[in-house]
Write an enzyme that holds these catalytic residues in place. Structure first.
Site, PDB file in Angstrom:
ATOM      1  CG  PHE A 150     -20.833 -17.629 -29.135  1.00 42.24           C
ATOM      2  CD1 PHE A 150     -19.887 -16.645 -28.876  1.00 42.24           C
ATOM      3  CD2 PHE A 150     -21.883 -17.308 -29.980  1.00 42.24           C
ATOM      4  CE1 PHE A 150     -19.993 -15.374 -29.432  1.00 42.24           C
ATOM      5  CE2 PHE A 150     -22.002 -16.044 -30.545  1.00 42.24           C
ATOM      6  CZ  PHE A 150     -21.054 -15.080 -30.270  1.00 42.24           C
ATOM      7  CE  LYS A 174     -26.600 -27.344 -28.614  1.00 41.22           C
ATOM      8  NZ  LYS A 174     -25.506 -26.576 -29.348  1.00 41.22           N
ATOM      9  CD  GLU A 177     -22.365 -25.547 -32.411  1.00 44.15           C
ATOM     10  OE1 GLU A 177     -22.854 -25.199 -33.510  1.00 44.15           O
ATOM     11  OE2 GLU A 177     -22.995 -25.503 -31.331  1.00 44.15           O
ATOM     12  NE  ARG A 178     -20.580 -20.075 -33.253  1.00 43.73           N
ATOM     13  CZ  ARG A 178     -21.201 -18.967 -33.627  1.00 43.73           C
ATOM     14  NH1 ARG A 178     -20.956 -17.835 -32.963  1.00 43.73           N
ATOM     15  NH2 ARG A 178     -22.050 -18.955 -34.630  1.00 43.73           N
ATOM     16  CB  SER A 227     -30.084 -15.369 -33.139  1.00 44.50           C
ATOM     17  OG  SER A 227     -30.586 -16.578 -33.700  1.00 44.50           O
ATOM     18  CB  CYS A 282     -28.015 -10.584 -25.124  1.00 51.13           C
ATOM     19  SG  CYS A 282     -28.161 -10.955 -23.368  1.00 51.13           S
ATOM     20  CD  GLU A 384     -28.149  -9.262 -30.913  1.00 48.99           C
ATOM     21  OE1 GLU A 384     -27.918  -9.108 -29.698  1.00 48.99           O
ATOM     22  OE2 GLU A 384     -28.755 -10.256 -31.364  1.00 48.99           O
TER      23      GLU A 384
END
Length: 499
Positions: A150, A174, A177-178, A227, A282, A384
């Site tokens: 996202f 893919k 979805e956010r 993640s 990140c 994190e």
């Protein structure tokens, strides 16, 4: 009326058939602005079959033709940058200037992919043996896939799909979805640029779609960013089914500030790298390591007022330092880490939990937070946080600071601020980290180099963009050829050698 977002398959927008949807929120207001379809396994597999049918003809085109499609795409996306940035900002929450940077860093990889005629060149040896020539060629894998996060809904999809497509593959994307709208628009622009239908398909979904990608026998390679636990899961499941995989996970990026550093420069770096994009990067610096108590005290004296003065605003506010976080769930998670840090005994010097945006009280806003006297046994140091929270860990010596960097489970990025070239050179050599900045706070390599972390920040042998991307999305074939020249010889039963 809340709009519904479907998929992009075979060059067309396709409505979801599973009956399952996820809400897409406006982070500024907390309101639902769209519903995105979550694909079933059958829908994902249908997209793969579409891609498989289209791929051979695309791979058969010469690399320069594929490069021209990439060039046309760059021309089209350049005209739409502002509109795309606003679209991205309204779903993710990052400011429009930050969104423009997101798009630009993706565009730079597409620019690199324009050099595919050169990048795909193999090797040739004339006269490798008596009448024998040897040469290698790089060929497309077929159908490949990318599962993207996202926090960079333009950059990471382009990092994945541009090199893959240029190499002659068909691509299944893919996205998160956010914030799904920008990846769909990217696919439309590629189609307009001349990419054949079916070469770039966008399938929105959740874990069911991810597992369908990992289990589909047609898909040859998978790229993932997210993640660490999910990166490890994707890598294990993908490789178990015989796929190539490059999976990038979490980070806890440290910046060492030496006593001889320009403190004003270091503070500017920490503010931008720690709080830009609300810390949802990140490559964000989330740990500052001043060396020596005097350095730490001086750093905190400059850092505290800067954090207190951070301007948090709407994602559309071009003067804001950063906007809201992506979802309420993530906002509560980051607040929970601040609560945890207090309970663990860290000194909370700036507390952003009480921040509210006037008139947008339901938005996902969080003020900048700053901890001092964090220790390596605390969870806020180990894990994190992915939010606008900076932890200061005081080190007595450079060696202690280097050990903190090297002993952490993550190895994505790091930085050192110093005026001493000997120290900088030593740090660059000895730190066990994939990307290193020397007086550079976010050391993200440019598109023609390669991006990737070490340790539990990365799973797989090849990195993103740069030459590694071409290696990842192609397979090498080596040909040994000899043409008859009147020489006669009998059968040879031992392994051929060149004496």
């Amino acid at each position: 009326m809340v709009k519904e977002i479907g998929h992009f398959i075979g060059g067309k927008h396709v409505a979801g058939q599973s009956g399952r949807f996820a809400d897409v929120f406006n982070p500024n207001t907390g309101e639902v602005q769209a519903r995105v379809a979550l694909a079933s396994t059958a829908e994902l597999n249908a997209a793969v079959e579409n891609a498989r049918a289209a791929q051979p003809a695309w791979a058969a085109k010469n690399p320069q033709v594929r490069a021209r499609v990439m060039m046309k795409f760059l021309e089209l996306i350049d005209k739409e940058k502002e509109a795309l940035a606003l679209m991205l900002s309204m779903e993710h929450g990052k400011t429009v200037p930050d969104a423009l940077g997101d798009i630009q860093r993706g565009v730079e990889v597409a620019e690199f992919a324009c050099g595919i005629p050169h990048l795909l060149k193999g090797e040739f040896t004339d006269g490798a043996g008596p009448g024998i020539d040897m040469y290698s060629m790089r060929q497309a894998l077929g159908v490949v896939a990318g599962i993207t996060p996202f926090n960079f809904p333009a950059m990471i999809p382009l990092w994945k799909c541009a090199p893959a497509i240029a190499c002659g593959n068909a691509f299944i994307m893919k996205p998160s979805e956010r914030d799904p709208s920008v990846p769909l628009r990217i696919a439309e622009l590629f189609l307009e640029a001349g990419l054949p239908p079916g070469i770039l398909n966008v399938v929105n979904g959740d874990k069911e779609s991810v597992d369908a990608i990992l289990d589909n026998e047609v898909i040859s390679a998978v790229g993932f960013v997210g993640s660490t636990p999910i990166a490890q899961y994707v890598y294990a499941r993908a490789t178990a089914s015989g796929k190539r995989a490059q999976c990038f996970g979490g980070a806890k990026n440290h910046m060492i500030i030496m006593p001889d550093a320009d403190l004003d420069q270091a503070v500017h770096a920490l503010i931008g790298a720690g709080y830009g994009s609300a810390g949802e990067r990140c490559m964000a610096i989330s740990v500052a390591i001043p060396v020596g108590e005097a350095t730490a005290d001086a750093l905190m004296a400059k850092l505290i007022p800067r954090v207190e003065q951070l301007k948090v605003g709407l994602s559309t506010d071009r003067e804001a330092d950063y906007g809201p976080l992506v979802t309420r769930q993530h906002l509560e998670k980051v607040k929970g880490y601040i609560d945890l840090g207090v309970s663990e005994g860290a000194k909370l010097k700036v507390d952003g939990r009480g921040f509210k945006m006037q008139g947008y009280e339901n938005g996902y806003f969080l003020g900048g937070s700053l901890f001092d006297n964090v220790t390596k046994d605390m969870r806020i140091y180990k894990e994190e946080i992915f939010g606008p929270v900076l932890s200061v860990v005081r080190a007595k010596t450079y060696e202690e600071g280097l050990e903190l960097v090297n002993s952490h489970e993550y190895g994505n990025g790091t930085a050192i601020y110093t005026r001493d070239g000997d120290t900088a050179r030593d740090f660059a050599s000895k730190c066990q980290i994939g990307m290193v900045g020397i007086n550079v706070p976010i050391p993200v390599p440019l598109a023609y180099h390669t991006f990737g972390g070490w340790k539990r920040s990365s799973f797989g042998d090849l990195n993103q963009h740069g030459p590694d991307s071409v290696r990842f999305y192609t397979k090498t074939k080596t040909v040994t050829s000899r043409w008859p020249s009147g020489m006669k010889e009998g059968a040879q039963f031992s392994i051929p050698t060149m004496k």
